[in-house]
Design an enzyme around this catalytic site. Structure first.
Site, mmCIF file in Angstrom:
data_model
loop_
_atom_site.group_PDB
_atom_site.id
_atom_site.type_symbol
_atom_site.label_atom_id
_atom_site.label_comp_id
_atom_site.label_asym_id
_atom_site.label_seq_id
_atom_site.Cartn_x
_atom_site.Cartn_y
_atom_site.Cartn_z
ATOM 1 N N GLY A 17 10.671 16.358 1.642
ATOM 2 C CA GLY A 17 11.407 17.515 2.139
ATOM 3 C C GLY A 17 11.561 18.595 1.094
ATOM 4 O O GLY A 17 12.603 19.229 1.005
ATOM 5 N N TYR A 168 26.355 9.630 10.957
ATOM 6 C CA TYR A 168 25.816 10.308 9.777
ATOM 7 C C TYR A 168 26.276 9.592 8.514
ATOM 8 O O TYR A 168 25.487 9.409 7.578
ATOM 9 C CB TYR A 168 26.268 11.767 9.748
ATOM 10 C CG TYR A 168 25.786 12.520 8.524
ATOM 11 C CD1 TYR A 168 24.427 12.709 8.300
ATOM 12 C CD2 TYR A 168 26.686 13.017 7.581
ATOM 13 C CE1 TYR A 168 23.972 13.388 7.167
ATOM 14 C CE2 TYR A 168 26.242 13.702 6.453
ATOM 15 C CZ TYR A 168 24.883 13.872 6.258
ATOM 16 O OH TYR A 168 24.439 14.538 5.140
ATOM 17 N N LYS A 172 23.813 8.097 5.545
ATOM 18 C CA LYS A 172 23.842 8.511 4.138
ATOM 19 C C LYS A 172 24.276 7.359 3.241
ATOM 20 O O LYS A 172 23.717 7.173 2.146
ATOM 21 C CB LYS A 172 24.774 9.705 3.952
ATOM 22 C CG LYS A 172 24.304 10.981 4.632
ATOM 23 C CD LYS A 172 22.886 11.396 4.247
ATOM 24 C CE LYS A 172 22.750 11.831 2.801
ATOM 25 N NZ LYS A 172 21.393 12.396 2.524
#
Length: 278
Positions: A17, A168, A172
């Site tokens: 990314g 989320y 993470k």
């Protein structure tokens, strides 16, 4: 700048990314210290709302006097990830550093979060981190002072953060747990597995494209702070980084850099998620 002044000279960094934002900032920070850069990203064509592509990122790398290669691919794909690692080995002779940067975020409440977004976060954040690290491991083991830096937070088990956006958070923290697990699993390999997380919001397109993006960006620090923190990790002995979960501002403070005003964000920047404000 001579090679003696470029501590990452002849080192090869692979970042997922890395076409924009924090990933590109870290790539450029390492490139300025002499590193070769391999960028794995899906952004082959310009996006109407997002600046840059993996090809413009390579141009940016070359502009600071380093060598870069673009690999168009998806970190969720085992084949694409292997192609990125093979490209690094064929072009530069090995892999010395991995930056697990690619990440997806969706913070809707559980009842309104789609299964598609659930899968996206788990696949990019956890699976992508696993695939890229796994593919690089045989080469990292051959490298002196190899590093794997994963952009994931310290494990803050305060119920507030657990309940704010559970899926989320799991994705993470999954990245963090992988890093901590690898630090133990490979503790005799000489590879430093660490995590890096921003203390505050970072002014990337993910922030500026929000409805109140301009206001948020004015209270966010520049991606350069993450780049400078990452360089601190990458130029230190791997054994010192192994098993650590760093906050960018804390890491810079330990290096004697306490004036963060140059990174923007104003006098009261917005604290990032998973970070408890004093």
């Amino acid at each position: 700048m001579s090679s003696a002044q470029r501590p990452l000279a002849d080192r090869t960094l692979v970042v997922s990314g890395g076409s924009r934002g924090i990933g590109l900032a870290i790539a450029l920070g390492a490139a300025a210290q002499g590193a070769n850069i391999v960028l794995l990203a899906k952004a082959a064509e310009p996006h109407p709302k997002l600046p840059g592509t993996v090809y413009t990122a390579v141009t940016d790398v070359e502009a600071v006097g380093a060598k870069g290669v673009a690999v168009v691919g998806d970190v969720r794909s085992e084949e694409d990830v292997q192609r990125a690692i093979d490209t690094a080995v064929q072009t530069f002779g090995g892999v010395d550093i991995v930056i697990n940067n690619a990440s997806a975020i969706a913070t809707e409440p559980t009842e309104s979060l789609s299964a598609k977004k659930y899968d996206l976060m788990m696949d990019i954040n956890v699976r992508g981190t696993f695939l890229l690290t796994k593919a690089a491991l045989p080469h990292l083991k051959k490298s002196p002072n190899a590093h794997v830096v994963t952009l994931a937070p310290p494990l803050n088990l305060d119920p507030y953060w657990l309940g704010a956006h559970p899926v989320y958070t799991v994705s993470k923290y999954g990245m963090t747990l992988l890093s901590l697990g690898w630090a133990q699993e490979h503790k005799h390999s000489g590879i430093g597995f660490s995590c890096l997380w921003p203390q505050t919001y970072i002014a990337t397109s993910a922030v500026t494209n929000l409805a109140d993006g301009d206001t948020l960006a004015s209270s966010s620090r520049s991606p350069q702070i993450m780049a400078d923190a990452a360089v601190q990790i990458l130029t230190a002995p791997a054994k010192e980084a192994n098993g650590q979960t760093y906050i960018d501002a804390h890491l810079l403070a330990a290096a004697g850099i306490t004036d963060l005003s140059g990174y923007g964000g104003g006098d009261d920047p917005i604290w990032d998620i998973f970070v408890d404000k004093p």
